[in-house]
Motif scaffolding. Structure first.
Motif, PDB file in Angstrom:
ATOM      1  N   PRO A   1      12.756  -8.506  10.765  1.00  0.00           N
ATOM      2  CA  PRO A   1      11.988  -7.707  11.722  1.00  0.00           C
ATOM      3  C   PRO A   1      11.946  -6.242  11.314  1.00  0.00           C
ATOM      4  O   PRO A   1      12.944  -5.667  10.878  1.00  0.00           O
ATOM      5  CB  PRO A   1      12.746  -7.907  13.041  1.00  0.00           C
ATOM      6  N   GLY A   2      10.765  -5.645  11.438  1.00  0.00           N
ATOM      7  CA  GLY A   2      10.600  -4.234  11.086  1.00  0.00           C
ATOM      8  C   GLY A   2      10.300  -3.976   9.637  1.00  0.00           C
ATOM      9  O   GLY A   2      10.213  -2.807   9.234  1.00  0.00           O
ATOM     10  N   THR A   3      10.121  -5.022   8.824  1.00  0.00           N
ATOM     11  CA  THR A   3       9.773  -4.810   7.418  1.00  0.00           C
ATOM     12  C   THR A   3       8.388  -4.178   7.334  1.00  0.00           C
ATOM     13  O   THR A   3       7.403  -4.774   7.769  1.00  0.00           O
ATOM     14  CB  THR A   3       9.777  -6.131   6.639  1.00  0.00           C
TER      15      THR A   3
ATOM     16  N   PRO B   1      -0.085   3.282  10.885  1.00  0.00           N
ATOM     17  CA  PRO B   1       0.388   3.761   9.571  1.00  0.00           C
ATOM     18  C   PRO B   1       1.908   3.785   9.544  1.00  0.00           C
ATOM     19  O   PRO B   1       2.564   3.753  10.590  1.00  0.00           O
ATOM     20  CB  PRO B   1      -0.204   5.177   9.489  1.00  0.00           C
ATOM     21  N   PRO B   2       2.487   3.835   8.350  1.00  0.00           N
ATOM     22  CA  PRO B   2       3.958   3.865   8.265  1.00  0.00           C
ATOM     23  C   PRO B   2       4.532   5.101   8.960  1.00  0.00           C
ATOM     24  O   PRO B   2       3.903   6.158   9.025  1.00  0.00           O
ATOM     25  CB  PRO B   2       4.225   3.890   6.756  1.00  0.00           C
TER      26      PRO B   2
ATOM     27  N   GLY C   1      13.313  15.004   3.072  1.00  0.00           N
ATOM     28  CA  GLY C   1      14.131  14.716   1.907  1.00  0.00           C
ATOM     29  C   GLY C   1      14.238  13.242   1.585  1.00  0.00           C
ATOM     30  O   GLY C   1      14.759  12.870   0.538  1.00  0.00           O
ATOM     31  N   GLN C   2      13.744  12.362   2.463  1.00  0.00           N
ATOM     32  CA  GLN C   2      13.810  10.912   2.218  1.00  0.00           C
ATOM     33  C   GLN C   2      12.544  10.467   1.508  1.00  0.00           C
ATOM     34  O   GLN C   2      11.428  10.758   1.941  1.00  0.00           O
ATOM     35  CB  GLN C   2      13.955  10.155   3.542  1.00  0.00           C
ATOM     36  N   THR C   3      12.675   9.750   0.401  1.00  0.00           N
ATOM     37  CA  THR C   3      11.525   9.271  -0.372  1.00  0.00           C
ATOM     38  C   THR C   3      11.200   7.818  -0.093  1.00  0.00           C
ATOM     39  O   THR C   3      10.052   7.399  -0.221  1.00  0.00           O
ATOM     40  CB  THR C   3      11.786   9.457  -1.874  1.00  0.00           C
ATOM     41  N   ALA C   4      12.174   7.034   0.278  1.00  0.00           N
ATOM     42  CA  ALA C   4      11.960   5.618   0.553  1.00  0.00           C
ATOM     43  C   ALA C   4      11.271   5.447   1.914  1.00  0.00           C
ATOM     44  O   ALA C   4      11.398   6.305   2.796  1.00  0.00           O
ATOM     45  CB  ALA C   4      13.282   4.859   0.524  1.00  0.00           C
ATOM     46  N   PRO C   5      10.525   4.358   2.108  1.00  0.00           N
ATOM     47  CA  PRO C   5       9.887   4.130   3.410  1.00  0.00           C
ATOM     48  C   PRO C   5      10.923   3.893   4.505  1.00  0.00           C
ATOM     49  O   PRO C   5      12.063   3.482   4.232  1.00  0.00           O
ATOM     50  CB  PRO C   5       9.038   2.877   3.165  1.00  0.00           C
ATOM     51  N   VAL C   6      10.509   4.157   5.722  1.00  0.00           N
ATOM     52  CA  VAL C   6      11.385   3.974   6.875  1.00  0.00           C
ATOM     53  C   VAL C   6      11.555   2.483   7.151  1.00  0.00           C
ATOM     54  O   VAL C   6      10.556   1.756   7.291  1.00  0.00           O
ATOM     55  CB  VAL C   6      10.808   4.683   8.115  1.00  0.00           C
ATOM     56  N   ILE C   7      12.794   2.010   7.202  1.00  0.00           N
ATOM     57  CA  ILE C   7      13.091   0.614   7.502  1.00  0.00           C
ATOM     58  C   ILE C   7      14.225   0.576   8.523  1.00  0.00           C
ATOM     59  O   ILE C   7      15.276   1.186   8.289  1.00  0.00           O
ATOM     60  CB  ILE C   7      13.507  -0.168   6.238  1.00  0.00           C
ATOM     61  N   PRO C   8      14.045  -0.096   9.648  1.00  0.00           N
ATOM     62  CA  PRO C   8      12.858  -0.847  10.053  1.00  0.00           C
ATOM     63  C   PRO C   8      11.761   0.058  10.624  1.00  0.00           C
ATOM     64  O   PRO C   8      12.063   1.130  11.154  1.00  0.00           O
ATOM     65  CB  PRO C   8      13.406  -1.776  11.134  1.00  0.00           C
TER      66      PRO C   8
END
Length: 726
Positions: free
Chosen positions: A400-402, A412-413, A419-426
Motif C-alpha cells: 500500500p502506498g507504492t 501527482p507524486p 534534500g530528499q531525492t528519492a520519491p516519497v514512500i508511502p
C-alpha cells in the motif's frame, strides 16, 4: 369546367395563382440562374405529386411549399450568404472540425514512433500498442440516467474511441494491438441463452444498494441478443477499422495481429463471483482467455487473472470454486512448455523449415508401440527462451502506498522533503489503492502475483489495465523486480480527464537457434504513453465560443440602427390574394370617385412587384374571362352603384354585375401611402421601415432573434452531422 388542381367543388387553383415575389437578382449572375432552375424543377415535381391529392389538401400543401421555396430563394442571395451570421457559422464549423476531427489526428501524430524510438540506425523493430478498458458505455454504466442523456452519452463515448482508434491505425500503423480487458461495462450482467443468472445465495447481499434495484430490469431486458448487439458495436469501433492500418506488416515482421481475448472483471465478474457461462460466451467470440503468443521475438503470456483470483478468495473453503479458477490453474502448470513450443515454431518459421511436427509413416501393433521417442516441439533445455511479457487485467500486488510516478493523472507524486531525492514512500494519493469490493479488486493478491511470476518464468515486463490511469512501478524481489505499467483507459468516460494508450517498440534480433545475436541491445523493449484529447476541454471551448457568439450577435443587433447597417432579418414576405376565397372588403361608399391609374403589369402577371403595398382581387363569372389589365380610365364600382342599378349588394369585395366590364379592384393598404410627387406615374411608396418594424427596439429585437436562431440551428445541424458520421 373545374380549374387545374380542382376537386370540382370550386376549391381550385393553379400555380400562377400563388406568385413568387419579384426581387432583383441580376447581380447574382449564374448563381441565381442555377437557383431558378432548381426552384423550377421543384415546382414541376410538386405539381406532379399534388396531382394525386384532393383539392383542399393540395391547396394547403402547395401554399406551404411555395412559401418555403420563396423563403429559401430570399435567403440564397449573395448578400445573405456572405452576411455576418454566416461568417460566425463558418468560425463554428472550423472549431468543431478541430474539436471533433483534427485534434485527434494532431495528438496521435505527435506520438509517432520516430519521435521517441531509440534503436540503432537501420533496425526494423516490431511496433505494438496496448489498448486498455474500452468498457463501452451501456445501461450498466449510468443506471437511471434518463433518455436522451443515456443514448447521447453512448454516442459521444463511442465516437471518441472510434476517432482515436482510426487515427491510431492511420497514423501509427501498428503491427500488433493487444486489448487488456474490460471490453464491455456490463458484460457480466447480460444473460446468456441458457443458464441461471441469479446471484448465488451467499453473494446476494454483496451488490451495492443503488445497483441492486436495477438487477431485475437488467435480467428482463438484456440477454443474449443484447450482448450480441454490444459485440457488434465493439466490432464496429475496433475490428471494422483494423484495415486502416494496412493489410501488410512493417518491414521484417511476420504479420499484423489484433488480440482481444483477455477478459476483465466487467466482462466476467471477479474471483468467486465470476460467471462461468459468461466466460464460455467470451471464449467463443474473442478466443481463449489464457494463451501464449510470440510477437516480435518476444513471448506474450495472457492470463485470465479475474478467474484465477477465485483460488485465493475467502470463499474457496465454503464453496466449490474449481470450475472458476481451474482452467487458469491448469494453464499455468504447463505454460513453460507452451512457451518453448511457441518459440521453437517461430524459429522454424524464420529458418524456412516446416513449423509443425513430422511423424514417421509406419504401422505398429498398439500393444507394442514405442511412445518414448515421439516428435515434439518442446526441446526443453535446448529450446529458445524469448523475453517474456505478462499480460493481466488486474495489476500485480504491491505494498500500500507504492507511488505510481510522475505520469499518473489522478494525483501527482507528493513533494519530497528538502534534500530528499528519492520519491516519497508511502504516497497513498499517487498509488493504486490496495482494496476490493463487489466484483472488483484493485490489485491481485500477493499469492496469485507470486504464482504468476514463478510459473511463467523469464518475465521481463508486465502490462495491466483495470485502474484507468497510468501507473509505473518496479516490483520488489518477491516478484523478481519485474517492472509493470498499468495502461490508461482509451474511454473518455472512465473518470480520467485525459485518455490514452501505450505504445511498445520491440527489437530482439536472433540467430538460427533463437538466441540473441552478439551486440544486440540489452534492453529489447521501449515504451511510450500516448495521450489523447481532453474531451472536457473541447466542450469548454464550445461553451466559451457559444457565450462569445451571443455577446457578439447582441452587440451587432444594437449597432444595426446606430450605424445604419443592413439588417439581417428579412421583412415579412408580401403574398398576393388567394384565388380561393376573397379576403378584402369592398371600398367604402363614396370611394368610387377615386380614379384608378394606368398600371402596366409585370411579366409575372402579379401586382406584388409593381405595387409592393397593394393587393388585387378579381371576380370572374361563368363565360367571362379575367381582364388582362387596367384601362386608363378604369373605375371601381361601389356597392351603392350596384344597388342603384338593381343589382344585389356587393359581396365582400367581389363585383356581381355580369354586364360590367370593369377590371380588377385595387385596395390601398394602410401601411402605404400615395406619393403626390409621383402623381400620375402609378408609383406607390411603402411606409417607413421603422414604423413597420416597431421602431429602433423592434429592429434590435428582430436582429438578435433572427441572427441567434440562424447561427444556432446551423451549428447544431453541423454538430449532428459530425456526430452521426462518427
Amino acid at each position: 369546367m373545374a380549374p387545374p388542381y380542382s376537386n370540382g367543388n370550386g376549391y381550385g387553383y393553379s400555380s400562377s395563382a400563388l406568385p413568387t415575389p419579384s426581387y432583383d437578382y441580376r447581380s447574382n449572375g449564374d448563381f441565381q440562374s442555377i437557383c431558378d432552375d432548381i426552384f423550377s424543377s421543384a415546382r414541376s415535381m410538386l405539381d406532379r405529386i399534388l396531382g394525386y391529392a384532393n383539392g383542399r389538401r393540395r391547396h394547403t400543401v402547395w401554399g406551404l411549399a411555395m412559401k418555403g421555396m420563396q423563403q429559401v430563394r430570399r435567403n440564397m442571395t449573395r448578400r445573405r450568404l456572405l452576411s455576418f451570421p454566416h461568417l460566425l457559422v463558418a468560425v463554428w464549423v472550423l472549431v468543431m472540425l478541430w474539436g471533433e476531427r483534427w485534434v485527434f489526428a494532431s495528438r496521435v501524430r505527435s506520438c509517432d514512433w520516430d519521435h521517441w524510438e531509440d534503436w540503432p540506425a537501420g533496425v526494423t523493430p516490431h511496433r505494438l500498442i496496448f489498448v486498455a478498458d474500452p468498457q463501452i458505455t451501456d445501461p450498466h454504466s449510468y443506471p437511471g440516467r434518463p433518455w436522451p442523456l443515456n443514448p447521447l452519452t453512448i454516442t459521444i463515448t463511442d465516437n471518441y474511441m472510434r476517432r482515436s482508434y482510426k487515427q491510431l491505425q492511420k497514423v501509427l500503423r501498428p503491427d500488433t494491438v493487444f486489448f487488456l480487458g474490460d471490453l464491455f461495462d456490463g458484460g457480466r450482467e447480460w444473460k446468456t441463452a441458457d443458464g441461471n443468472w441469479d446471484d448465488p445465495e451467499w453473494a446476494k447481499g454483496n451488490r451495492p444498494a443503488d445497483e441492486q434495484k436495477y438487477v431485475n430490469e437488467w435480467h428482463r431486458k438484456y440477454g443474449q441478443e443484447y450482448w450480441l448487439q454490444e459485440y457488434a458495436r465493439f466490432g464496429n469501433i475496433f475490428y471494422d477499422n483494423w484495415n486502416l492500418g494496412g493489410i501488410h506488416p512493417g518491414p521484417g515482421q511476420r504479420g499484423r495481429k489484433l488480440i482481444s481475448s483477455l477478459p476483465g472483471n466487467h466482462d466476467l465478474g471477479f474471483g468467486a463471483e465470476v460467471r462461468v457461462a459468461a466466460r464460455h460466451r467470451f471464449n467463443a467470440y474473442f478466443g481463449e482467455t489464457n494463451r501464449v503468443d510470440v510477437v516480435g521475438n518476444h513471448t506474450f503470456v495472457s492470463v485470465d487473472t479475474v478467474s484465477l483470483s477465485a483460488d485465493s478468495s475467502s470463499m474457496r473453503d465454503r464453496v466449490d470454486l474449481e470450475p472458476i479458477y481451474g482452467p487458469a490453474q491448469e494453464f499455468l502448470k504447463g505454460v513453460k512448455a507452451t512457451k518453448r513450443r511457441a518459440a521453437e515454431k517461430e524459429v522454424l518459421f524464420w529458418k524456412g523449415a516446416v513449423d509443425d511436427l513430422a511423424f514417421d509413416h509406419k504401422v505398429e501393433d498398439l500393444s507394442s508401440a514405442d511412445y518414448s521417442n515421439l516428435p515434439t516441439m518442446d526441446l526443453k533445455d535446448n529450446a529458445p527462451d524469448f523475453p517474456t511479457i505478462l499480460l493481466t487485467h488486474v495489476p500485480l500486488f504491491r505494498d500500500p502506498g507504492t507511488p505510481c510516478g510522475l505520469m499518473r493523472e489522478h494525483w501527482p507524486p507528493a513533494k519530497p522533503a528538502k534534500g530528499q531525492t528519492a520519491p516519497v514512500i508511502p504516497d497513498h494519493r499517487n498509488a493504486i489503492s490496495v482494496s476490493s469490493g463487489y466484483q472488483y479488486q484493485n490489485v491481485l493478491s500477493l499469492e496469485d502475483s507470486t504464482k504468476l511470476i514463478k510459473s511463467i518464468g523469464n518475465v521481463i515486463h508486465a502490462f495491466s489495465g483495470d485502474d484507468h490511469d497510468y501507473c509505473e512501478v518496479v516490483h520488489t524481489q518477491d516478484l523478481e523486480s519485474v517492472p509493470e505499467i498499468t495502461v490508461k483507459s482509451i474511454n473518455m468516460a472512465m473518470g480520467v480527464p485525459t485518455p490514452g494508450f501505450q505504445m511498445v517498440s520491440l527489437y530482439n534480433p536472433i540467430d538460427e537457434r533463437g538466441n540473441p545475436l552478439p551486440g544486440s541491445p540489452k534492453t529489447t523493449l521501449q515504451t511510450h504513453l500516448c495521450l489523447l484529447p481532453q474531451q472536457l476541454s473541447t466542450f469548454m471551448t464550445y461553451a466559451v465560443l457559444g457565450v462569445l457568439s451571443v455577446i457578439i450577435l447582441i452587440a451587432r443587433a444594437f449597432l444595426v440602427p446606430v450605424l445604419n447597417l443592413r439588417p439581417f432579418a428579412l421583412d415579412p414576405a408580401q403574398h398576393a390574394a388567394s384565388a380561393v376565397l376573397p379576403i378584402f372588403k369592398a371600398k367604402a361608399e363614396g370611394d368610387d370617385s377615386v380614379a384608378a391609374y394606368d398600371v402596366k403589369p409585370t411579366s409575372s402577371n402579379t401586382s406584388s412587384s409593381k405595387f409592393p403595398s397593394a393587393r388585387v382581387s378579381a371576380a370572374r363569372t361563368r363565360g367571362q374571362s379575367l381582364s388582362n389589365g387596367l384601362g386608363p380610365q378604369a373605375r371601381a364600382p361601389s356597392p351603392n352603384s350596384a344597388r342603384s342599378k338593381g343589382g344585389s349588394p356587393g359581396k365582400w369585395g367581389w363585383g356581381q354585375n355580369s354586364n360590367s366590364s370593369r377590371g380588377p379592384r385595387i385596395e390601398i393598404r394602410r401601411d402605404a401611402y400615395y406619393d403626390s410627387a409621383n402623381r400620375g406615374t402609378g408609383a406607390w411608396r411603402p411606409a417607413s421601415s421603422s414604423r413597420s418594424r416597431g421602431g429602433t427596439f423592434g429592429i434590435v429585437g428582430r436582429e438578435m432573434w433572427t441572427t441567434s436562431w440562424r447561427v444556432a440551428w446551423m451549428v447544431l445541424l453541423f454538430f449532428t452531422y459530425l456526430t452521426y458520421k462518427g
